[in-house]
Design a protein around this motif. Structure first.
Motif, short mmCIF file in Angstrom:
data_model
loop_
_atom_site.label_atom_id
_atom_site.label_comp_id
_atom_site.label_asym_id
_atom_site.label_seq_id
_atom_site.Cartn_x
_atom_site.Cartn_y
_atom_site.Cartn_z
N PRO A 66 0.83 -1.21 0.00
CA PRO A 66 0.00 0.00 0.00
C PRO A 66 0.86 1.26 0.00
CG PRO A 66 0.09 -0.92 2.20
CD PRO A 66 0.80 -1.89 1.31
N THR A 67 0.22 2.40 -0.24
CA THR A 67 0.89 3.69 -0.15
C THR A 67 0.35 4.44 1.07
OG1 THR A 67 -0.73 4.76 -1.59
CG2 THR A 67 1.25 3.81 -2.62
N LEU A 68 1.22 5.13 1.77
CA LEU A 68 0.86 5.86 2.98
C LEU A 68 1.36 7.29 2.83
CD1 LEU A 68 -0.41 5.45 5.82
CD2 LEU A 68 1.91 5.04 6.66
N ASP A 69 0.43 8.26 2.94
CA ASP A 69 0.78 9.67 2.75
C ASP A 69 0.41 10.45 4.00
OD1 ASP A 69 1.57 9.41 -0.02
OD2 ASP A 69 -0.56 9.18 -0.47
N VAL A 70 1.27 11.36 4.36
CA VAL A 70 1.03 12.28 5.47
C VAL A 70 1.09 13.70 4.94
CG1 VAL A 70 1.87 13.11 7.69
CG2 VAL A 70 1.98 10.68 7.16
N LEU A 109 -4.20 6.17 3.65
CA LEU A 109 -3.71 4.86 3.22
C LEU A 109 -4.51 4.43 2.00
CD1 LEU A 109 -1.92 2.36 4.00
CD2 LEU A 109 -3.96 1.46 5.13
N ASN A 110 -3.75 4.02 0.94
CA ASN A 110 -4.41 3.56 -0.29
C ASN A 110 -3.83 2.21 -0.68
OD1 ASN A 110 -6.07 6.02 -1.33
ND2 ASN A 110 -4.10 6.88 -0.74
N TYR A 111 -4.70 1.32 -1.13
CA TYR A 111 -4.24 -0.01 -1.53
C TYR A 111 -5.05 -0.48 -2.73
CZ TYR A 111 -2.93 -4.91 -1.44
OH TYR A 111 -2.46 -6.15 -1.78
N LEU A 112 -4.30 -0.93 -3.74
CA LEU A 112 -4.94 -1.46 -4.94
C LEU A 112 -5.25 -2.93 -4.69
CD1 LEU A 112 -5.82 -0.93 -7.87
CD2 LEU A 112 -3.52 -1.65 -8.58
N LEU A 113 -6.53 -3.22 -4.52
CA LEU A 113 -6.93 -4.57 -4.18
C LEU A 113 -6.90 -5.50 -5.39
CD1 LEU A 113 -8.02 -6.26 -1.80
CD2 LEU A 113 -10.33 -5.68 -2.57
N PHE A 114 -7.30 -5.02 -6.54
CA PHE A 114 -7.34 -5.85 -7.75
C PHE A 114 -7.17 -4.96 -8.96
CE2 PHE A 114 -9.75 -7.85 -11.26
CZ PHE A 114 -9.07 -9.06 -11.34
N LEU A 163 -8.88 0.24 -2.22
CA LEU A 163 -9.30 0.58 -0.87
C LEU A 163 -8.56 1.83 -0.43
CD1 LEU A 163 -9.16 -2.95 0.82
CD2 LEU A 163 -11.19 -1.76 -0.07
N SER A 164 -9.24 2.65 0.37
CA SER A 164 -8.61 3.87 0.88
C SER A 164 -9.11 4.15 2.29
CB SER A 164 -8.89 5.06 -0.04
OG SER A 164 -10.29 5.35 -0.08
N GLY A 165 -8.28 4.75 3.07
CA GLY A 165 -8.65 5.16 4.42
C GLY A 165 -7.81 6.36 4.83
N SER A 166 -8.38 7.22 5.69
CA SER A 166 -7.63 8.40 6.10
C SER A 166 -8.08 8.86 7.48
CB SER A 166 -7.82 9.54 5.09
OG SER A 166 -9.17 9.97 5.06
N ASN A 171 -11.61 19.87 14.45
CA ASN A 171 -12.28 18.75 13.79
C ASN A 171 -11.28 17.60 13.62
OD1 ASN A 171 -14.75 20.19 13.27
ND2 ASN A 171 -13.66 21.26 11.61
N ASN A 172 -11.69 16.37 13.85
CA ASN A 172 -10.88 15.20 13.55
C ASN A 172 -11.81 14.03 13.30
OD1 ASN A 172 -11.08 13.45 16.15
ND2 ASN A 172 -10.72 15.54 16.92
N GLY A 173 -11.30 13.06 12.51
CA GLY A 173 -12.15 11.92 12.22
C GLY A 173 -11.50 10.95 11.24
N LEU A 174 -12.08 9.78 11.14
CA LEU A 174 -11.63 8.71 10.25
C LEU A 174 -12.58 8.59 9.07
CD1 LEU A 174 -10.85 5.93 12.88
CD2 LEU A 174 -9.15 7.08 11.45
N SER A 175 -12.00 8.16 7.93
CA SER A 175 -12.84 7.89 6.77
C SER A 175 -12.25 6.70 6.02
CB SER A 175 -12.92 9.10 5.84
OG SER A 175 -11.64 9.42 5.32
N ALA A 176 -13.09 5.95 5.36
CA ALA A 176 -12.66 4.78 4.60
C ALA A 176 -13.57 4.62 3.40
CB ALA A 176 -12.69 3.52 5.46
N GLY A 177 -13.01 4.00 2.35
CA GLY A 177 -13.84 3.84 1.17
C GLY A 177 -13.30 2.75 0.26
#
Length: 437
Positions: free
Chosen positions: A62-66, A103-108, A282-285, A304-310
């Motif tokens: 996966p790739t991880l960006d800050v 966080l991004n990951y190419l599942l297929f 897949l992605s999450g942040s 403001n703070n929070g999690l997201s996924a998609g």
């Protein structure tokens, strides 16, 4: 150049060759594998291919960006409220801070990533074979120069013996002339032969020095060459022609490279076909934001703070035909590789047959030359005895001497020619790096 000057030069040469260390064949190979520039480059290319086939270059991780940021504002503000009040703010400060991690990951991806990774592994194997071919070619080049040094070493030793014989003959005819048993012409002929033999020895010595420099270039060494070489030659080729040809088909490095190129093109076709399938990702942040507002804002501070996924799906139903073009071209490339394989098999079969027959022929020549040396040795020994008894002329003795020298030279040349022919057969069969030299 008179005889005395030549003798002085030869004496200095004999001093220069003393104290030299023996450079064995195995030592020469070890030095070449360590220092030869072509082999160094091949090893570096292999390291690059090894890096390329690593999981870090596969696309499976996966790739991880800050991200982070900060904003500062200094404003002059005039605020009018609904009840008519007016507020003027001068130098109103506000600042904002934000940070996020995603966080991004190419599942297929239609299996394209899988076949690309397979291709990288095959490219590493191909580079490994290319490095092996470089090493084999360097070993052949090394022995070509090494045996040239060995041949010139034997030539030099032979010419030293030849000169000693000529000097002994000169001394003998001088004695005979002094006692009235020979003519001045015989003395002059002997002096001419000594001069010629001395010049041949000097020229051979220079050729030997040049050949040693050539060998040091192959070894990747810069210092002045000061060594001797092993002139012993062993022949290792025992199997029949049929069994050797089986090894050619299974172990030849050029054929193996062609096979790897076919595998690479097969994977390339499958990788290109992945363009027909969808991709799933897949992605999450996680994000954090803080705002410090000026007096004109309703909120003095907000956090403001929070999690997201998609999950995302993308499917290029029609890409204008680019995927189809890539697949078709990859199939044509595969067909070309198959044709190259057929051509390579044909070429290597011819090369092997020529090399093997040449080796057998040169072995026969070597055996014939060895018999010729024995015949000329017997003839020279008998002629020498008769010359000492005054039963043959100086010219007849010289001819027997030259016949022997030429026979030994021809035998030495045949020996090294046969060995180089054997090494070529061993390279074609893939055994060049597996024998005891």
């Amino acid at each position: 150049m008179n005889i005395k000057t030549i003798f002085n030069i030869l004496f200095l040469i004999s001093l220069s060759v003393s104290g030299q260390q023996l450079l064995t064949k195995q030592e020469a190979i070890s030095v070449a594998l360590e220092n030869n520039y072509g082999i160094k480059i091949a090893k570096n290319n292999l390291k690059i291919a090894e890096n390329n086939k690593n999981i870090l270059n596969s696309g499976y991780l996966p790739t991880l960006d800050v991200n982070a940021g900060a904003t500062y504002s200094l404003d002059d503000t005039e605020a009018t409220y609904s009840d008519g009040r007016v507020t003027n703010l001068t130098g109103a400060e506000s600042d904002r801070y934000n940070t996020s991690i995603s966080l991004n990951y190419l599942l297929f991806d239609g299996m394209g990533r899988y076949y690309d990774y397979k291709t990288l592994k095959e490219q590493y194997n191909l580079t490994e074979l290319q490095a092996r071919q470089t090493i084999e070619n360097t070993i052949l080049q090394l022995f070509s120069v090494y045996y040239n040094v060995a041949k010139l070493t034997e030539d030099y030793s032979l010419l030293q013996q030849n000169l000693a014989i000529s000097k002994d003959r000169l001394q003998r005819v001088q004695y005979q002339f002094e006692y009235g048993q020979n003519t001045k012409l015989a003395v002059l002929n002997a002096e001419v032969d000594v001069n010629n033999d001395s010049i041949n020895l000097l020229n051979t010595k220079q050729l030997l020095i040049n050949a040693k420099r050539d060998l040091y270039v192959v070894l990747g060494k810069e210092e002045a060459p000061n060594f001797t070489v092993d002139t012993l030659v062993n022949f290792n080729l025992a199997p029949s022609k049929e069994s050797l040809f089986e090894k050619v088909k299974n172990n030849n490095v050029v054929l193996q490279q062609v096979e790897k190129n076919i595998s690479i093109n097969e994977f390339q076709i499958k990788a290109n076909k992945s363009g027909y399938l969808p991709t799933i990702g897949l992605s999450g942040s996680y994000g954090w934001n803080k705002n410090n507002n000026n007096e004109a804002s309703f909120l003095a501070t907000s956090i403001n703070n929070g999690l997201s996924a998609g999950i995302s799906l993308s499917w290029n139903i029609f890409d204008g035909g680019s995927t189809k073009t890539l697949v078709n071209n990859a199939k044509i490339n595969l067909e070309n590789q198959e044709l190259i394989k057929e051509e390579t098999i044909l070429d290597i079969t011819r090369t092997f047959n020529n090399a093997y027959d040449d080796y057998v022929n040169k072995l026969f020549i070597l055996q014939t030359q060895e018999k010729n040396v024995q015949t000329n040795t017997n003839n020279f020994n008998r002629t020498e005895e008769q010359f000492k008894l005054g039963q043959v002329t100086s010219i007849e003795f010289r001819q027997a001497q030259l016949n022997l020298i030429n026979a030994i030279n021809a035998k030495n040349s045949a020996k090294y020619d046969a060995k180089m022919a054997e090494l070529l057969v061993l390279q074609l069969s893939g055994d060049l790096l597996n024998i005891d030299y």
